[in-house]
Design a protein around this motif. Structure first.
Motif, short mmCIF file in Angstrom:
data_model
loop_
_atom_site.label_atom_id
_atom_site.label_comp_id
_atom_site.label_asym_id
_atom_site.label_seq_id
_atom_site.Cartn_x
_atom_site.Cartn_y
_atom_site.Cartn_z
N LEU A 196 0.85 -1.19 0.00
CA LEU A 196 0.00 0.00 0.00
C LEU A 196 0.89 1.24 0.00
O LEU A 196 1.70 1.43 0.91
CB LEU A 196 -0.91 0.01 1.23
N PRO A 244 1.07 4.26 3.91
CA PRO A 244 0.13 5.05 4.72
C PRO A 244 0.32 4.81 6.21
O PRO A 244 0.96 3.84 6.63
CB PRO A 244 -1.24 4.55 4.26
N LEU A 253 -6.08 4.29 2.90
CA LEU A 253 -5.53 4.80 1.64
C LEU A 253 -6.68 5.31 0.80
O LEU A 253 -7.58 4.55 0.43
CB LEU A 253 -4.78 3.68 0.90
N ASP A 257 0.84 5.64 -1.04
CA ASP A 257 0.03 6.78 -1.42
C ASP A 257 0.59 7.46 -2.67
O ASP A 257 1.54 6.96 -3.30
CB ASP A 257 -0.11 7.78 -0.27
N TYR A 296 -4.86 0.28 7.95
CA TYR A 296 -4.28 1.33 7.11
C TYR A 296 -5.43 2.02 6.39
O TYR A 296 -6.48 1.42 6.14
CB TYR A 296 -3.32 0.74 6.07
#
Length: 309
Positions: A181, A189, A270, A183, A268
């Motif tokens: 993941l 994140p 996102l 950004d 998390y």
């Protein structure tokens, strides 16, 4: 010589095979495997936190976490501690839309090859320990032989003997790869660690940078910052704005916490989408220092063990 042996152990399959038996003997005594579990936990507690562990009348959060570690054992705890098996648990409880995409799964480190893995960023990790993971942003920059050896070495270790957390003992080791993941700036994140006591959220610890300067800050259920550090191995983090999807995160955390006396639910976020990270039964294995120390007792007062009214 010490550095030479370390490099040989970490970077060569032959070196690993030769040194491994000596390493096991070293760890046998290092982790006091010859001691009864309760004795081991008491010794480590005193060494890490500086006061004696009281299991008859636990008051602080660290005492209560160690009481749970020793006396609260349920079969399904092994499933939720398994980073691969927990995916099925999350799917059943809140839905697979909250799972980070799984891109590969294997029981053999030799299968960790570039042709078996995606061209986009991902993270490699074992399912049975607390080692974090190997972040891969560009496959062409990875030493795959060293990566295989690292993962193979991790799979040989049983995290239970370090932590004495029962739920890890019978996990069948494997390796998983998940989509990384990131950004729009290429950053991982924020990691929101939502601590639930007796089915209710009591605190959220936020780790703002997983790759470099690990810093954290902790907030109550109303997103008011606690003036303390839960885990002094981290730097003091900057104040973090409450996530737009905080209420949904809170609801999900409390749904997942219903089967536990105490659990930490990691998420998390996102682009306002929530992703599940992991479930942790004993934050810091019950050995995490507080600064100021008084918060050890303050958090302990919030948690009710089965024998407490």
């Amino acid at each position: 010589m010490k550095q030479f042996l370390k490099n040989l152990y970490e970077n060569s399959f032959l070196g690993y095979s030769v040194i491994r038996p000596f390493f096991l003997v070293y760890n046998f005594f290092r982790f006091n495997r010859f001691l009864p579990v309760k004795t081991h936990v008491k010794l480590r507690f005193k060494n890490r936190l500086g006061y004696k562990l009281n299991l008859k009348e636990p008051k602080t959060i660290n005492e209560k976490l160690n009481w749970l570690k020793l006396y609260d054992k349920k079969e399904f705890y092994t499933k939720i501690a398994d980073k691969y098996a927990v995916r099925e648990y999350i799917k059943e409880k809140i839905g697979n839309q909250y799972l980070i995409p799984l891109v590969f799964h294997t029981k053999k480190a030799k299968n960790i090859l570039p042709e078996n893995l995606p061209d986009y960023p991902f993270i490699l990790k074992t399912n049975h320990d607390s080692s974090g993971g190997i972040i891969v942003r560009d496959k062409s920059q990875i030493n795959w032989k060293k990566t295989q050896l690292t993962l193979h070495r991790l799979m040989q270790d049983n995290y239970y003997y370090n932590s004495k957390e029962w739920q890890y003992k019978n996990i069948q080791p494997c390796i998983i790869a998940e989509k990384l993941l990131i950004d729009e700036n290429g950053k991982i994140p924020y990691d929101y660690k939502m601590v639930c006591f007796n089915g209710k959220l009591v605190a959220t610890t936020v780790i703002t940078d997983r790759e470099s300067d690990k810093a954290l800050s902790t907030y109550d259920v109303n997103w008011k910052r606690f003036e303390c550090q839960w885990g002094t191995d981290f730097d003091v983090g900057k104040s973090v704005q409450k996530p737009i999807v905080y209420e949904k995160m809170k609801d999900l955390a409390e749904i997942l916490s219903k089967d536990f006396i105490c659990v930490r639910v990691d998420f998390y976020v996102l682009e306002e989408k929530i992703y599940f990270g992991e479930l942790t039964l004993y934050d810091g294995s019950g050995f995490a220092k507080f600064d100021p120390e008084e918060y050890d007792r303050k958090f302990g007062d919030m948690l009710r063990l089965p024998f407490e009214s």
